[in-house]
Design a protein around this motif. Structure first.
Motif, PDB file in Angstrom:
ATOM      1  N   LYS A  38       0.721  -1.163   0.066  1.00 47.07           N
ATOM      2  CA  LYS A  38      -0.002  -0.164   0.063  1.00 47.07           C
ATOM      3  C   LYS A  38       0.943   1.364   0.020  1.00 47.07           C
ATOM      4  O   LYS A  38       0.541   2.346  -0.630  1.00 47.07           O
ATOM      5  CB  LYS A  38      -0.819   0.006   1.143  1.00 47.07           C
ATOM      6  N   VAL A  39       2.068   1.318   0.651  1.00 45.70           N
ATOM      7  CA  VAL A  39       2.993   2.528   0.842  1.00 45.70           C
ATOM      8  C   VAL A  39       4.015   2.385  -0.310  1.00 45.70           C
ATOM      9  O   VAL A  39       4.235   3.171  -0.916  1.00 45.70           O
ATOM     10  CB  VAL A  39       3.717   2.369   2.379  1.00 45.70           C
ATOM     11  N   GLY A  40       4.735   1.082  -0.371  1.00 39.86           N
ATOM     12  CA  GLY A  40       5.900   1.264  -1.537  1.00 39.86           C
ATOM     13  C   GLY A  40       5.435   1.003  -2.979  1.00 39.86           C
ATOM     14  O   GLY A  40       6.397   0.883  -3.674  1.00 39.86           O
ATOM     15  N   GLY A  41       4.195   0.598  -3.316  1.00 39.70           N
ATOM     16  CA  GLY A  41       3.821   0.268  -4.467  1.00 39.70           C
ATOM     17  C   GLY A  41       4.195  -1.293  -4.911  1.00 39.70           C
ATOM     18  O   GLY A  41       4.428  -2.171  -3.907  1.00 39.70           O
ATOM     19  N   LYS A  42       4.637  -1.486  -6.063  1.00 41.06           N
ATOM     20  CA  LYS A  42       4.800  -2.998  -6.527  1.00 41.06           C
ATOM     21  C   LYS A  42       6.325  -3.213  -6.288  1.00 41.06           C
ATOM     22  O   LYS A  42       7.184  -2.500  -6.999  1.00 41.06           O
ATOM     23  CB  LYS A  42       4.304  -2.998  -7.898  1.00 41.06           C
ATOM     24  N   TYR A  43       6.560  -4.204  -5.509  1.00 44.24           N
ATOM     25  CA  TYR A  43       8.036  -4.563  -5.414  1.00 44.24           C
ATOM     26  C   TYR A  43       8.118  -6.144  -6.303  1.00 44.24           C
ATOM     27  O   TYR A  43       7.312  -6.751  -6.423  1.00 44.24           O
ATOM     28  CB  TYR A  43       8.362  -5.063  -4.100  1.00 44.24           C
ATOM     29  N   GLU A  44       9.230  -6.222  -6.931  1.00 43.56           N
ATOM     30  CA  GLU A  44       9.629  -7.467  -7.686  1.00 43.56           C
ATOM     31  C   GLU A  44      10.919  -7.922  -7.339  1.00 43.56           C
ATOM     32  O   GLU A  44      12.035  -7.124  -7.033  1.00 43.56           O
ATOM     33  CB  GLU A  44       9.480  -7.302  -9.194  1.00 43.56           C
ATOM     34  N   LEU A  45      11.071  -9.234  -7.205  1.00 45.04           N
ATOM     35  CA  LEU A  45      12.413 -10.226  -6.878  1.00 45.04           C
ATOM     36  C   LEU A  45      12.594 -10.534  -8.110  1.00 45.04           C
ATOM     37  O   LEU A  45      11.993 -11.497  -8.691  1.00 45.04           O
ATOM     38  CB  LEU A  45      11.802 -11.043  -5.637  1.00 45.04           C
ATOM     39  N   LEU A  46      13.889 -10.266  -8.561  1.00 39.91           N
ATOM     40  CA  LEU A  46      14.278 -10.495  -9.862  1.00 39.91           C
ATOM     41  C   LEU A  46      15.457 -11.665  -9.600  1.00 39.91           C
ATOM     42  O   LEU A  46      16.244 -11.411  -8.743  1.00 39.91           O
ATOM     43  CB  LEU A  46      14.747  -9.383 -10.762  1.00 39.91           C
ATOM     44  N   GLU A  47      15.575 -12.482 -10.605  1.00 40.30           N
ATOM     45  CA  GLU A  47      16.835 -13.377 -10.679  1.00 40.30           C
ATOM     46  C   GLU A  47      17.744 -13.079 -11.989  1.00 40.30           C
ATOM     47  O   GLU A  47      17.045 -12.798 -12.922  1.00 40.30           O
ATOM     48  CB  GLU A  47      16.432 -14.787 -10.959  1.00 40.30           C
ATOM     49  N   VAL A  48      18.874 -12.411 -11.503  1.00 42.74           N
ATOM     50  CA  VAL A  48      19.826 -11.764 -12.656  1.00 42.74           C
ATOM     51  C   VAL A  48      21.094 -12.243 -12.682  1.00 42.74           C
ATOM     52  O   VAL A  48      21.668 -12.389 -11.451  1.00 42.74           O
ATOM     53  CB  VAL A  48      19.797 -10.046 -12.542  1.00 42.74           C
ATOM     54  N   ASP A  49      21.741 -12.501 -13.859  1.00 43.83           N
ATOM     55  CA  ASP A  49      23.144 -12.657 -13.877  1.00 43.83           C
ATOM     56  C   ASP A  49      23.767 -11.429 -14.372  1.00 43.83           C
ATOM     57  O   ASP A  49      23.903 -11.051 -15.543  1.00 43.83           O
ATOM     58  CB  ASP A  49      23.299 -13.840 -14.710  1.00 43.83           C
ATOM     59  N   TYR A  50      23.967 -10.760 -13.123  1.00 41.45           N
ATOM     60  CA  TYR A  50      24.516  -9.330 -13.500  1.00 41.45           C
ATOM     61  C   TYR A  50      25.811  -9.049 -13.822  1.00 41.45           C
ATOM     62  O   TYR A  50      26.052  -8.034 -14.629  1.00 41.45           O
ATOM     63  CB  TYR A  50      23.998  -8.452 -11.951  1.00 41.45           C
ATOM     64  N   ASP A  51      26.715  -9.820 -13.083  1.00 37.85           N
ATOM     65  CA  ASP A  51      27.944  -9.763 -13.502  1.00 37.85           C
ATOM     66  C   ASP A  51      29.014 -10.936 -14.124  1.00 37.85           C
ATOM     67  O   ASP A  51      29.914 -11.245 -14.175  1.00 37.85           O
ATOM     68  CB  ASP A  51      28.801  -9.375 -12.529  1.00 37.85           C
ATOM     69  N   GLY A  52      27.948 -11.895 -14.819  1.00 39.38           N
ATOM     70  CA  GLY A  52      28.735 -13.238 -15.017  1.00 39.38           C
ATOM     71  C   GLY A  52      28.817 -14.244 -14.446  1.00 39.38           C
ATOM     72  O   GLY A  52      29.622 -15.174 -14.577  1.00 39.38           O
ATOM     73  N   ARG A  53      28.583 -14.112 -12.825  1.00 42.55           N
ATOM     74  CA  ARG A  53      29.040 -15.181 -11.801  1.00 42.55           C
ATOM     75  C   ARG A  53      27.763 -15.992 -11.520  1.00 42.55           C
ATOM     76  O   ARG A  53      27.899 -16.668 -10.433  1.00 42.55           O
ATOM     77  CB  ARG A  53      29.320 -14.406 -10.464  1.00 42.55           C
ATOM     78  N   GLY A  54      26.541 -16.039 -12.314  1.00 39.08           N
ATOM     79  CA  GLY A  54      25.643 -16.892 -12.047  1.00 39.08           C
ATOM     80  C   GLY A  54      24.498 -15.830 -11.400  1.00 39.08           C
ATOM     81  O   GLY A  54      24.597 -14.778 -11.061  1.00 39.08           O
ATOM     82  N   LYS A  55      23.127 -16.614 -11.545  1.00 38.54           N
ATOM     83  CA  LYS A  55      21.995 -15.753 -11.186  1.00 38.54           C
ATOM     84  C   LYS A  55      21.869 -15.591  -9.880  1.00 38.54           C
ATOM     85  O   LYS A  55      22.328 -16.330  -9.026  1.00 38.54           O
ATOM     86  CB  LYS A  55      20.719 -16.574 -11.582  1.00 38.54           C
ATOM     87  N   ARG A  56      21.680 -14.337  -9.477  1.00 41.21           N
ATOM     88  CA  ARG A  56      21.436 -14.026  -8.070  1.00 41.21           C
ATOM     89  C   ARG A  56      20.036 -12.956  -7.789  1.00 41.21           C
ATOM     90  O   ARG A  56      19.573 -12.450  -8.872  1.00 41.21           O
ATOM     91  CB  ARG A  56      22.642 -12.853  -7.456  1.00 41.21           C
TER      92      ARG A  56
END
Length: 102
Positions: A38-56
């Motif tokens: 209600k306060v912060g809006g929509k949050y999403e938890l993403l899985e990302v391989d941001y730096d080539g070290r695997g998904k985090r």
């Protein structure tokens, strides 16, 4: 989106120019959980391989002090829900609904 850009300021400006959704798409992120606050809006938890070290896990959230600005923040490996990610970033052991800033 080159993961070889190590400078956070340059990454932020690139994201600002192309938009958060395009950035997420280019990173190949997968949404693994979402939560509507209600306060912060929509949050999403993403899985990302941001730096080539695997998904985090990364938490996508609206910046509370700027209109229509979102950012992605890394959370500890093993986090699987938005509520766990919010607890981690706020140093909590139990989830509390975010409060409106005054």
């Amino acid at each position: 989106f080159p993961v070889t850009i190590n400078n956070a300021d340059i990454r932020r400006e690139l994201t600002r120019k192309i938009g958060i959704e395009k950035t997420i798409e280019l990173l190949g992120a997968t949404v693994i959980d979402s939560y509507d606050s209600k306060v912060g809006g929509k949050y999403e938890l993403l899985e990302v391989d941001y730096d080539g070290r695997g998904k985090r896990p990364y938490l996508k959230m609206k910046n509370p002090s700027m209109d229509n600005v979102f950012h992605i923040e890394g959370v500890k490996p093993g986090v699987r829900t938005v509520k766990e990610a919010i607890c981690y970033r706020n140093g909590l052991t139990e989830f509390l609904e975010p409060k409106e800033l005054s």
